[in-house]
Design a protein around this motif. Structure first.
Motif, PDB file in Angstrom:
ATOM      1  N   ALA A  45      22.187  11.443 -75.699  1.00 46.34           N
ATOM      2  CA  ALA A  45      22.341  12.043 -74.268  1.00 46.34           C
ATOM      3  C   ALA A  45      23.581  11.321 -73.438  1.00 46.34           C
ATOM      4  N   GLY A  46      23.781   9.868 -73.963  1.00 42.34           N
ATOM      5  CA  GLY A  46      24.686   9.091 -73.030  1.00 42.34           C
ATOM      6  C   GLY A  46      26.008   9.439 -73.583  1.00 42.34           C
ATOM      7  N   LEU A  47      26.217   9.957 -74.853  1.00 33.96           N
ATOM      8  CA  LEU A  47      27.489  10.266 -75.477  1.00 33.96           C
ATOM      9  C   LEU A  47      28.408  11.058 -74.463  1.00 33.96           C
ATOM     10  N   THR A  48      28.124  11.934 -73.860  1.00 30.76           N
ATOM     11  CA  THR A  48      28.768  12.933 -73.160  1.00 30.76           C
ATOM     12  C   THR A  48      28.256  12.793 -71.397  1.00 30.76           C
ATOM     13  N   LEU A  99      25.262   3.596 -79.284  1.00 34.28           N
ATOM     14  CA  LEU A  99      26.103   4.723 -79.706  1.00 34.28           C
ATOM     15  C   LEU A  99      27.062   4.927 -78.693  1.00 34.28           C
ATOM     16  N   ARG A 100      26.854   4.866 -77.486  1.00 30.69           N
ATOM     17  CA  ARG A 100      27.918   5.042 -76.440  1.00 30.69           C
ATOM     18  C   ARG A 100      29.053   4.146 -76.598  1.00 30.69           C
ATOM     19  N   SER A 101      28.724   2.892 -76.997  1.00 31.42           N
ATOM     20  CA  SER A 101      29.555   1.656 -77.131  1.00 31.42           C
ATOM     21  C   SER A 101      30.620   2.100 -78.296  1.00 31.42           C
ATOM     22  N   ARG A 102      29.843   2.417 -79.451  1.00 35.50           N
ATOM     23  CA  ARG A 102      30.816   3.167 -80.695  1.00 35.50           C
ATOM     24  C   ARG A 102      31.763   4.075 -80.445  1.00 35.50           C
ATOM     25  N   TRP A 103      31.232   5.007 -79.459  1.00 28.45           N
ATOM     26  CA  TRP A 103      32.180   6.258 -79.348  1.00 28.45           C
ATOM     27  C   TRP A 103      33.285   5.953 -78.521  1.00 28.45           C
ATOM     28  N   GLU A 104      33.066   4.903 -77.357  1.00 34.30           N
ATOM     29  CA  GLU A 104      34.149   4.664 -76.446  1.00 34.30           C
ATOM     30  C   GLU A 104      35.040   3.946 -77.134  1.00 34.30           C
ATOM     31  N   ARG A 105      34.683   2.967 -78.257  1.00 33.14           N
ATOM     32  CA  ARG A 105      35.654   2.254 -78.924  1.00 33.14           C
ATOM     33  C   ARG A 105      36.693   2.961 -79.729  1.00 33.14           C
ATOM     34  N   ASP A 162      35.736  19.390 -80.165  1.00 35.56           N
ATOM     35  CA  ASP A 162      35.258  18.270 -80.752  1.00 35.56           C
ATOM     36  C   ASP A 162      34.866  17.209 -79.952  1.00 35.56           C
ATOM     37  N   VAL A 163      35.731  16.573 -79.395  1.00 32.70           N
ATOM     38  CA  VAL A 163      35.398  15.494 -78.413  1.00 32.70           C
ATOM     39  C   VAL A 163      34.277  15.873 -77.259  1.00 32.70           C
ATOM     40  N   ARG A 164      34.679  16.968 -76.694  1.00 28.90           N
ATOM     41  CA  ARG A 164      33.690  17.062 -75.474  1.00 28.90           C
ATOM     42  C   ARG A 164      32.493  17.609 -76.110  1.00 28.90           C
ATOM     43  N   GLY A 165      32.430  18.203 -77.455  1.00 33.75           N
ATOM     44  CA  GLY A 165      31.090  18.625 -77.784  1.00 33.75           C
ATOM     45  C   GLY A 165      30.559  17.703 -78.896  1.00 33.75           C
TER      46      GLY A 165
END
Length: 411
Positions: free
Chosen positions: A309-312, A324-330, A351-354
């Motif tokens: 849920a925190g990815l977007t 997960l959010r930290s990995r994504w933001e890196r 892709d990124v927004r979804g």
């Protein structure tokens, strides 16, 4: 632009170097003389350029000071690439002779051909026997095949009974757990570093995954999760054909499509049940919560939905969601796309927004495959599964962005 910052599109550098290899690599090339997509993915990147060890070759644009080295790497590999192409022709000929139709030859043989080229050089007088041995190794695994699956599903003698089974299983009332809210966030808070085995067992015993799937039957919910393109899930068709490139979203797949990918992997299918049992199990699975059969799998889906849920959305405090959010933001490509939405290709922006929907879909594929192999996830493995899914999504998105930018640069 200064020389220090000048770049060339990676695809252009590869194409020019590839053109220098001539007709010897034609079996690995497309009609325009460029390397096939699978040639780049299966041979050039992992075996020749090796961008993990040579990060200067990894980006979508190559700095001019590295262009000559990249071209030289491909040119130096010319003899082994030419031999690889020749071995591919031999294996395809032997494949036709053996009347093998299963699997994509490029996926199955490209890397094996590179190994043969490295070990033997160009095909010699014993090439046919060597190729036959390779084919026997690749295709000689036990287990059900796609051809058997398709034949069973399309046989009129089976279709009517299987269709009735779908109708019956989907019409049966589904269990509604009394405890609709479980301590998913509590387990996620520590599962990456110190998973709580007792809490995980409690989540499974109290059917937390099944409880988390109740809302999926409501209009728009499964659609919002990226699991279907329909307003609400519907019973699957038996199916007549399938393609890895065009598989629908998980809840929209036919029985054939749900089983297609596992059966195309010769290393995984040996442990699968025979086709009739596999099909009936899949029909029953399709009617279950999360369209899965095991409560452990359903709990992992509920955990993944919570953690992603925190990815977007709003960043989560601590635990698996924050990791997960930290990995994504890196990821640099994420910042690039979000910073320049008008410049990024539409598919890449989507892709990124979804990403959360892509994550949930990939997680379903992973746990579904584990169910087919009877590979149960333990409390200690949950974080590896959740984190591995995001890594896989990131790699796919990064590759698609690089390819899109290379296409734009080339035009």
């Amino acid at each position: 632009m200064s020389t220090a910052t000048a770049t060339l599109p990676r695809g252009l550098v590869v194409a020019r170097a590839w053109a220098g290899l001539g007709d010897a690599v034609a079996p690995l090339s497309n009609g325009a003389g460029r390397p096939l997509t699978r040639t780049v993915k299966l041979i050039l990147d992992p075996l020749v350029l090796r961008p993990v060890l040579n990060p200067e070759f990894a980006a979508g644009a190559v700095a001019v000071e590295h262009v000559d080295a990249m071209r030289a790497r491909i040119a130096d590999a010319g003899p082994v690439l030419a031999a690889t192409a020749s071995w591919f022709v031999v294996l395809k000929k032997e494949r036709r002779r053996a009347r093998i139709t299963e699997g994509n030859p490029q996926d199955l043989y490209f890397q094996r051909c590179f190994e043969l080229a490295t070990e033997h050089g160009a095909p010699g007088r014993d090439a046919a026997s060597v190729a036959a041995a390779v084919l026997a190794e690749v295709h000689g695994q036990d287990g059900p095949t796609v051809a058997e699956l398709r034949g069973f599903l399309t046989d009129a003698a089976n279709a009517a009974a299987l269709t009735r089974l779908i109708e019956t299983t989907w019409a049966a009332p589904r269990p509604v757990p009394s405890a609709a809210t479980m301590a998913l966030t509590e387990f996620l808070a520590s599962c990456a570093a110190a998973p709580d085995r007792a809490l995980f067992r409690a989540l499974v015993a109290k059917s937390a995954g099944t409880a988390g799937a109740v809302e999926l039957d409501r209009p728009g919910v499964a659609l919002a999760h990226g699991l279907t393109d329909r307003d609400r899930p519907a019973p699957p068709a038996l199916g007549e054909s399938a393609s890895k490139r065009n598989l629908p979203k998980p809840f929209d797949r036919s029985i054939l499509e749900r089983l297609f990918a596992p059966l195309t992997n010769t290393f995984l299918r040996a442990g699968l049940a025979d086709v009739p049992a596999l099909v009936r199990q899949e029909i029953t699975r399709s009617a279950g919560p999360w369209q899965l059969a095991d409560e452990v799998s359903r709990v992992i889906m509920a955990l993944g939905r919570e953690a992603s849920a925190g990815l977007t959305g709003r960043p989560q405090a601590g635990g698996a969601a924050a990791r997960l959010r930290s990995r994504w933001e890196r990821e640099a490509y994420v910042h690039r796309v979000l910073r320049m939405p008008s410049a990024a290709p539409p598919a890449v922006r989507a892709d990124v927004r979804g990403v959360r929907e892509a994550y949930v879909r990939r997680l379903w594929v992973r746990v579904h495959g584990r169910e087919l192999r009877h590979d149960t996830v333990t409390a200690e493995q949950v974080w590896d599964v959740l984190d591995g899914v995001l890594r896989s999504v990131i790699l796919d998105q990064r590759d698609r962005l690089r390819a899109a930018l290379e296409r734009e640069a080339g035009t």
